[in-house]
Design an enzyme around this catalytic site. Structure first.
Site, short mmCIF file in Angstrom:
data_model
loop_
_atom_site.label_atom_id
_atom_site.label_comp_id
_atom_site.label_asym_id
_atom_site.label_seq_id
_atom_site.Cartn_x
_atom_site.Cartn_y
_atom_site.Cartn_z
N LYS A 197 0.90 -1.19 0.12
CA LYS A 197 -0.03 -0.05 0.00
C LYS A 197 0.78 1.34 -0.17
O LYS A 197 0.31 2.22 -0.59
CB LYS A 197 -0.95 -0.04 1.30
CG LYS A 197 -2.05 -1.16 1.33
CD LYS A 197 -2.53 -1.11 2.69
CE LYS A 197 -3.82 -2.48 2.43
NZ LYS A 197 -4.20 -2.66 3.88
N GLY A 295 -12.25 -4.93 4.91
CA GLY A 295 -13.59 -5.46 5.08
C GLY A 295 -14.18 -5.48 4.00
O GLY A 295 -14.24 -4.59 3.00
#
Length: 423
Positions: A197, A295
């Protein structure tokens, strides 16, 4: 709105979340979904199993599909599949941080050659909008620093170790039971996920290609209860920090490792599975982006958001979202961890005898390191003591040399841990 046909590659937690969100958008037609096992039962009401295929090339080669959503993850065979999609003039929306960190440069070049784009808001921080803000509203800024918590699993583990005084092993098991950590948690706890990331975010923030292989990476598996306790006593909490900064000489310092973060610092307040990113730039100053970094629903929010922005532009132009085109031609000159400057926390086990602390102080001074705090924490049954040192700002190479010299002394039994400090 004009109707657009999409194919989805990957139908796990995130893919299912994307599918459910897209049910609210009747002008987005899901034509095919590529899965590993077409016979697996799906927990979706009235699901049409005819949508499923175990051959992703049915999607990327189909003339009926305009946009490919890729949420399968990994590099192989995903890279070849998406390369085929781009060469077939299909736009891509992806959440695949590993693929972009390792092969993004190649994919963006292929996309540019075929006049299509790749959108990847979900790849860096789940539901937190960060990619498009950097590329659009913040494009007038020179971003000089990124500091963030980019992995919810490790932040959850460290939060529980701090607040509940759990061991690393117990906190990890709890994270696995809650679905935050995989059965094999290596990607999270060893810092790989955060490094992927950071590579993506640093590339667009500093406008230079970041080599994932040159990012220093260190996970949280060496953090012990004693480190957590000592950090608390000294006014810090331990976090896995993704750090990228532009230096005065133009070089880039990009790394992922645990840090003692001062309790007054905003990142110290980020708990459990939450992610947070701090950007510093000119003229905007300091910005903080905080929210759910993973999520099904948060990630689906970013994936579908990218998709809707894309189709809105495709209604009016054949060259959508020009800011999404990758124009990074220069490769960053990344510095080695040994050339970085930090404050440090060092935990040392030493024989309990007169002059031990003085010896440590003298040796640190010899290596150009000033000590801010030094304390002895009791005496163990074997007549050793734990000595905690907090240094002033020093060069990593000097600190490593000092530790090597310390270990040559018979009075120094072990260097238990070395952590960098953020104030």
């Amino acid at each position: 709105m004009k109707s657009f046909n999409v194919g989805i590659i990957g139908f796990g937690t995130v893919g299912t979340g994307v599918f459910k969100v897209l049910q609210s958008f009747p002008d987005i037609k899901i034509k095919k979904i590529a899965v590993k096992n077409v016979n697996k039962k799906r927990n979706i009401e009235n699901f049409d199993t005819n949508l499923l295929t175990d051959n992703p090339y049915e999607i990327v080669n189909s003339p009926d599909i305009d946009i490919v959503i890729e949420v399968a993850g990994g590099v192989n065979p995903t890279f070849d599949i998406l390369k085929a999609a781009l060469n077939n003039k299909k736009h891509i929306v992806t959440a695949n941080k590993e693929l972009l960190a390792k092969k993004g440069s190649e994919l963006f070049q292929i996309a540019k050659q075929n006049n299509v784009i790749i959108l990847y808001e979900a790849a860096v921080a789940g539901g937190i909008p960060i990619i498009m803000p950097v590329k659009t509203i913040l494009c007038a800024n020179k971003i000089n620093r990124i500091a963030g918590i980019l992995n919810g699993t490790t932040n959850y583990i460290l939060t529980k170790m701090t607040e509940k005084e759990l061991s690393y092993e117990t906190a990890l098991k709890q994270a696995q039971d809650l679905g935050y950590a995989e059965t094999d948690p290596t990607g999270d706890v060893e810092g790989f996920d955060a490094a992927y990331k950071l590579a993506i975010l640093s590339t667009i923030s500093f406008n230079k290609k970041i080599d994932i292989n040159k990012i220093y990476r260190e996970g949280i598996t060496k953090i012990k209860a004693n480190d957590i306790k000592s950090a608390k006593e000294l006014g810090y909490t331990i976090k896995l920090i993704a750090l990228g900064q532009r230096l005065e000489n133009g070089k880039i310092d990009v790394r992922v490792h645990p840090m003692l973060v001062a309790k007054k610092h905003l990142l110290a307040q980020v708990k459990n599975a939450t992610n947070s990113i701090m950007l510093s730039g000119y003229p905007v100053g300091d910005l903080v982006f905080t929210g759910a970094g993973a999520g099904a629903e948060p990630t689906a929010s970013s994936v579908v958001g990218d998709l809707l922005v894309l189709v809105a532009d495709l209604e009016t132009t054949s060259n959508p979202i020009p800011q999404a085109v990758c124009n990074h031609t220069e490769t960053a000159e990344q510095i080695d961890i040994g050339d970085t400057f930090n404050e440090y926390y060092v935990s040392i086990t030493a024989s309990n005898h007169p002059g031990a602390i003085g010896f440590i102080g003298t040796l640190f001074g010899k290596n150009n390191i000033n000590i801010s705090t030094i304390m002895q924490k009791g005496i163990n049954e074997d007549n050793t003591a734990e000595i905690i040192v907090i240094t002033e700002r020093a060069k990593e190479a000097d600190v490593q040399n000092a530790l090597k010299e310390l270990l040559k002394s018979e009075s120094i039994k072990n260097i238990d841990n070395l952590l960098r400090v953020m104030n």
